[in-house]
Design an enzyme around this catalytic site. Structure first.
Site, PDB file in Angstrom:
ATOM      1  N   ASP A 197      42.541 -51.813  12.909  1.00  0.00           N
ATOM      2  CA  ASP A 197      42.105 -51.472  11.541  1.00  0.00           C
ATOM      3  C   ASP A 197      40.647 -51.819  11.272  1.00  0.00           C
ATOM      4  O   ASP A 197      40.268 -52.150  10.137  1.00  0.00           O
ATOM      5  CB  ASP A 197      42.994 -52.172  10.491  1.00  0.00           C
ATOM      6  CG  ASP A 197      44.447 -51.789  10.644  1.00  0.00           C
ATOM      7  OD1 ASP A 197      44.712 -50.668  11.104  1.00  0.00           O
ATOM      8  OD2 ASP A 197      45.314 -52.617  10.324  1.00  0.00           O
TER       9      ASP A 197
ATOM     10  N   LYS B 212      37.959 -47.634  13.045  1.00  0.00           N
ATOM     11  CA  LYS B 212      37.706 -46.735  14.184  1.00  0.00           C
ATOM     12  C   LYS B 212      37.736 -45.273  13.751  1.00  0.00           C
ATOM     13  O   LYS B 212      36.901 -44.477  14.162  1.00  0.00           O
ATOM     14  CB  LYS B 212      38.762 -46.961  15.280  1.00  0.00           C
ATOM     15  CG  LYS B 212      38.754 -48.357  15.868  1.00  0.00           C
ATOM     16  CD  LYS B 212      39.903 -48.544  16.844  1.00  0.00           C
ATOM     17  CE  LYS B 212      41.281 -48.546  16.197  1.00  0.00           C
ATOM     18  NZ  LYS B 212      41.563 -49.657  15.309  1.00  0.00           N
TER      19      LYS B 212
ATOM     20  N   GLY C  90      47.065 -46.244  12.582  1.00  0.00           N
ATOM     21  CA  GLY C  90      46.843 -45.575  11.298  1.00  0.00           C
ATOM     22  C   GLY C  90      45.352 -45.533  11.077  1.00  0.00           C
ATOM     23  O   GLY C  90      44.739 -46.568  10.844  1.00  0.00           O
ATOM     24  N   HIS C  91      44.756 -44.360  11.234  1.00  0.00           N
ATOM     25  CA  HIS C  91      43.297 -44.228  11.140  1.00  0.00           C
ATOM     26  C   HIS C  91      42.944 -43.464   9.874  1.00  0.00           C
ATOM     27  O   HIS C  91      43.343 -42.314   9.696  1.00  0.00           O
ATOM     28  CB  HIS C  91      42.747 -43.514  12.377  1.00  0.00           C
ATOM     29  CG  HIS C  91      42.978 -44.295  13.640  1.00  0.00           C
ATOM     30  ND1 HIS C  91      42.636 -43.833  14.881  1.00  0.00           N
ATOM     31  CD2 HIS C  91      43.516 -45.526  13.840  1.00  0.00           C
ATOM     32  CE1 HIS C  91      42.956 -44.739  15.795  1.00  0.00           C
ATOM     33  NE2 HIS C  91      43.508 -45.773  15.183  1.00  0.00           N
TER      34      HIS C  91
ATOM     35  N   GLN D 130      44.427 -49.479  17.937  1.00  0.00           N
ATOM     36  CA  GLN D 130      44.571 -50.953  17.908  1.00  0.00           C
ATOM     37  C   GLN D 130      43.219 -51.609  18.244  1.00  0.00           C
ATOM     38  O   GLN D 130      42.181 -50.999  18.028  1.00  0.00           O
ATOM     39  CB  GLN D 130      45.683 -51.417  18.864  1.00  0.00           C
ATOM     40  CG  GLN D 130      47.084 -50.998  18.439  1.00  0.00           C
ATOM     41  CD  GLN D 130      47.462 -49.591  18.825  1.00  0.00           C
ATOM     42  OE1 GLN D 130      47.328 -49.182  19.954  1.00  0.00           O
ATOM     43  NE2 GLN D 130      47.963 -48.819  17.879  1.00  0.00           N
TER      44      GLN D 130
HETATM   45  P1  GDP Z   1      41.333 -47.930  11.980  1.00  0.00           P
HETATM   46  O1  GDP Z   1      42.768 -48.108  12.269  1.00  0.00           O
HETATM   47  O2  GDP Z   1      40.470 -48.760  12.847  1.00  0.00           O
HETATM   48  O3  GDP Z   1      40.899 -46.495  11.978  1.00  0.00           O
HETATM   49  O4  GDP Z   1      41.097 -48.486  10.501  1.00  0.00           O
HETATM   50  P2  GDP Z   1      42.042 -48.228   9.209  1.00  0.00           P
HETATM   51  O5  GDP Z   1      41.804 -46.854   8.726  1.00  0.00           O
HETATM   52  O6  GDP Z   1      43.431 -48.634   9.475  1.00  0.00           O
HETATM   53  O7  GDP Z   1      41.467 -49.324   8.233  1.00  0.00           O
HETATM   54  C1  GDP Z   1      40.122 -49.371   7.899  1.00  0.00           C
HETATM   55  C2  GDP Z   1      40.017 -49.297   6.382  1.00  0.00           C
HETATM   56  O8  GDP Z   1      38.693 -49.553   6.003  1.00  0.00           O
HETATM   57  C3  GDP Z   1      40.347 -47.902   5.825  1.00  0.00           C
HETATM   58  O9  GDP Z   1      40.876 -48.053   4.548  1.00  0.00           O
HETATM   59  C4  GDP Z   1      38.973 -47.242   5.778  1.00  0.00           C
HETATM   60  O10 GDP Z   1      38.899 -46.200   4.805  1.00  0.00           O
HETATM   61  C5  GDP Z   1      38.141 -48.405   5.369  1.00  0.00           C
HETATM   62  N1  GDP Z   1      36.741 -48.384   5.804  1.00  0.00           N
HETATM   63  C6  GDP Z   1      36.224 -48.090   7.009  1.00  0.00           C
HETATM   64  N2  GDP Z   1      34.911 -48.378   7.032  1.00  0.00           N
HETATM   65  C7  GDP Z   1      34.615 -48.863   5.802  1.00  0.00           C
HETATM   66  C8  GDP Z   1      33.428 -49.383   5.208  1.00  0.00           C
HETATM   67  O11 GDP Z   1      32.364 -49.468   5.811  1.00  0.00           O
HETATM   68  N3  GDP Z   1      33.535 -49.816   3.907  1.00  0.00           N
HETATM   69  C9  GDP Z   1      34.699 -49.734   3.186  1.00  0.00           C
HETATM   70  N4  GDP Z   1      34.710 -50.139   1.937  1.00  0.00           N
HETATM   71  N5  GDP Z   1      35.821 -49.283   3.745  1.00  0.00           N
HETATM   72  C10 GDP Z   1      35.779 -48.862   5.026  1.00  0.00           C
HETATM   73  P1  IMO Z   2      45.135 -49.106  14.456  1.00  0.00           P
HETATM   74  O1  IMO Z   2      44.921 -48.078  15.545  1.00  0.00           O
HETATM   75  C1  IMO Z   2      46.633 -53.001  13.279  1.00  0.00           C
HETATM   76  C2  IMO Z   2      50.046 -54.564  15.512  1.00  0.00           C
HETATM   77  C3  IMO Z   2      51.326 -54.764  14.752  1.00  0.00           C
HETATM   78  C4  IMO Z   2      51.882 -55.958  15.509  1.00  0.00           C
HETATM   79  C5  IMO Z   2      51.494 -55.655  16.950  1.00  0.00           C
HETATM   80  C6  IMO Z   2      52.581 -54.981  17.771  1.00  0.00           C
HETATM   81  O2  IMO Z   2      45.379 -48.510  13.128  1.00  0.00           O
HETATM   82  O3  IMO Z   2      44.064 -50.120  14.491  1.00  0.00           O
HETATM   83  P2  IMO Z   2      53.502 -52.493  17.820  1.00  0.00           P
HETATM   84  O4  IMO Z   2      54.133 -51.658  16.743  1.00  0.00           O
HETATM   85  O5  IMO Z   2      52.278 -51.902  18.402  1.00  0.00           O
HETATM   86  O6  IMO Z   2      54.472 -52.920  18.867  1.00  0.00           O
HETATM   87  O7  IMO Z   2      53.070 -53.857  17.068  1.00  0.00           O
HETATM   88  O8  IMO Z   2      50.366 -54.802  16.870  1.00  0.00           O
HETATM   89  N1  IMO Z   2      49.464 -53.195  15.445  1.00  0.00           N
HETATM   90  C7  IMO Z   2      48.399 -52.882  14.709  1.00  0.00           C
HETATM   91  N2  IMO Z   2      47.678 -53.621  13.848  1.00  0.00           N
HETATM   92  N3  IMO Z   2      46.264 -51.735  13.552  1.00  0.00           N
HETATM   93  C8  IMO Z   2      46.958 -50.994  14.446  1.00  0.00           C
HETATM   94  O9  IMO Z   2      46.539 -49.773  14.857  1.00  0.00           O
HETATM   95  C9  IMO Z   2      48.106 -51.549  15.032  1.00  0.00           C
HETATM   96  N4  IMO Z   2      49.022 -51.088  15.910  1.00  0.00           N
HETATM   97  C10 IMO Z   2      49.833 -52.118  16.162  1.00  0.00           C
HETATM   98  O10 IMO Z   2      51.072 -55.071  13.405  1.00  0.00           O
HETATM   99  O11 IMO Z   2      51.206 -57.127  15.131  1.00  0.00           O
HETATM  100 MG    MG Z   3      44.528 -48.672  11.264  1.00  0.00          MG
END
Ligand code: GDP
Ligand code: IMO
Ligand code: MG
Length: 422
Positions: free
Chosen positions: A12, A15, A39-40, A223
């Protein structure tokens, strides 16, 4: 220039947003590991999209997106995701999405087995996303999994599913969890497979051709490094190699095809699920949750939050071979007076500069902090690196210095346009 975008923390990091930003100058986007545990989030032209299995390049319309052999693919989940994204106006065609025929499949009972394993672990549970990731990768390594190509041979697949369902049911019954009727599983999975069939192909020669023709490849990691099965905080990790090497083994493209590795991290640290988190800070979590930030994109769970941890980040840069850092969510710290950066772990009076492998050390690791003044200024309107407040630049410089990697991008908001190039 072929680039891997990889997470440097516990997932999270943002990416999806960085991949989306870089996709403009790429021809192809590849996912090589993980599954729909990812979850991106991408916010483009005011619209929010959350992608789980689909590479983020799908939002651009004119790019080819590949799901590689290293991904564990839930066919039912992917069909649902395609339907959702098409409802948002994004077209998914046989040209825009290609799925490796070598990708292993997540079947409905894998999710229940995931739940069963969690139940059996009691207070040691991992806090998985319950998407069946661990059990599906276990079947792959145990050489009893099904691959997308197997679906072409229905007789064989029915026999394999029936056998695996029977085995799974024995485990599930022990934990009073839902058991499965093999026929129903076969029907459900085949309905999804028929929808996906036009996308399934041998992507390896195609990807190789893309590389050899000088087109630009982008690899979208899922991840993060501390969730890597080898380098993460084992056993509180996911079941794939989330670090840059996973992009090659998960796609069939060799290391010689890679030119750059962009490591994505937040300006602070977050984690969902269980496991060690030395710099966790409840005050920072309350503050960020109060701003409506840091709720999981896949499960909606509030993420635990803490200070920037450069012990972990430096290590993550090392194992990934990071050539440039993308630091996101800098705006999240806009109104904090004083910021902490962890530079070492004090374990029984000795300062450690690298994360320990011994799990008993984690409980005793006390972060050693440096403090830096905050900037108390809104950064979300900054359109260039130069416009950032001096204290924000100093914080980022220190981060880069401690990680021995240059800062390449800075995120000051969730929108595609709120990305600053350094
Ligand atoms: P990922 O799994 O690495 O793609 O990241 P996620 O989407 O799960 O979580 C990142 C969160 O931060 C999301 O809600 C994005 O919309 C948000 N985000 C990403 N970059 C920025 C930033 O520079 N500033 C803010 N405020 N939010 C950001
Ligand atoms: P993105 O791509 C954050 C975490 C779960 C748990 C561990 C194992 O959005 O960054 P799993 O279901 O993979 O067996 O869970 O990994 N986890 C993540 N945490 N972002 C993710 O993906 C994750 N995918 C798995 O919360 O701790
Ligand atoms: Mg994510």
């Amino acid at each position: 220039m072929n680039t891997i975008v990889t997470g440097l923390q516990w997932g999270d990091e943002g990416k999806g947003k960085i991949v989306d930003y870089l996709t403009e100058s790429a021809d192809v986007v590849v996912r090589g590991q993980g599954g729909n545990n990812a979850g991106h989030t991408v916010i483009a032209r005011g619209k929010k999209y959350v992608l789980h299995l689909l590479p983020s390049g799908i939002l651009w319309g004119d790019k080819t997106n590949f799901i590689g052999n290293g991904v564990v693919l839930d066919p039912i989940g992917l069909v649902e995701e395609i339907t959702r994204i098409e409802d948002q106006g994004v077209k998914v065609t046989a040209e825009s999405l290609k799925i490796s025929d070598r990708a292993h499949v997540v079947l409905p009972f894998h999710k229940e087995l995931d739940a069963a394993r969690e139940a059996s672990l009691g207070d040691q549970k991992i806090g998985t996303t319950r998407r069946g990731i661990g059990p599906a990768y276990a079947d792959k390594v145990n050489r009893c999994g099904l691959r997308m190509a197997d679906f072409l041979d229905r007789e064989f697949t029915e026999m394999k599913i029936t056998r695996r369902v029977q085995e799974a049911n024995e485990t599930l019954a022990k934990w009073d969890l839902q058991t499965f009727d093999p026929k129903e599983v076969i029907d459900q999975v085949y309905t999804a497979f028929e929808r996906l069939r036009p996308h399934v192909t041998n992507i390896i020669p195609e990807l190789s051709k893309v590389w050899k023709s000088g087109k630009t490849l982008l690899f979208e990691g899922a991840q993060g490094a501390l969730l890597d099965i080898d380098f993460g905080t084992f056993p509180f990790v996911t079941s794939s190699n989330t670090t840059s090497g996973g992009a090659c083994t998960g796609s069939g493209l060799p290391p010689t095809a890679i030119d750059a590795v962009v490591g994505v991290c937040k300006a602070y640290t977050t984690r969902v699920g269980a496991g060690p988190f030395p710099t966790e800070d409840d005050g920072l979590a309350d503050y960020l949750h109060g701003l409506g930030r840091e709720f999981g994109a896949t499960t909606g769970r509030p993420r635990s939050c803490g200070w920037l941890d450069t012990v972990l980040l430096h290590f993550a840069c090392m194992v990934n071979g990071v050539t440039g850092l993308a630091v996101t969510n800098v705006d999240g710290l806009d109104s904090y007076e004083e910021l902490k950066i962890c530079t070492g772990y004090d374990i029984d009076g000795i300062v450690h500069k690298y994360p320990p492998a011994d799990r008993s050390f984690w409980d005793r690791a006390k972060p050693v902090y440096e403090t830096m003044p905050g900037w108390n200024q809104d950064t979300t309107k900054c359109t260039s690196y130069d416009q950032l407040p001096e204290n924000a630049k100093a914080y980022l410089n220190r981060l880069g210095e401690l990680c021995e990697a240059p800062i390449a991008f800075v995120g000051v908001g969730p929108d595609r346009d709120q990305t600053l190039v350094v």
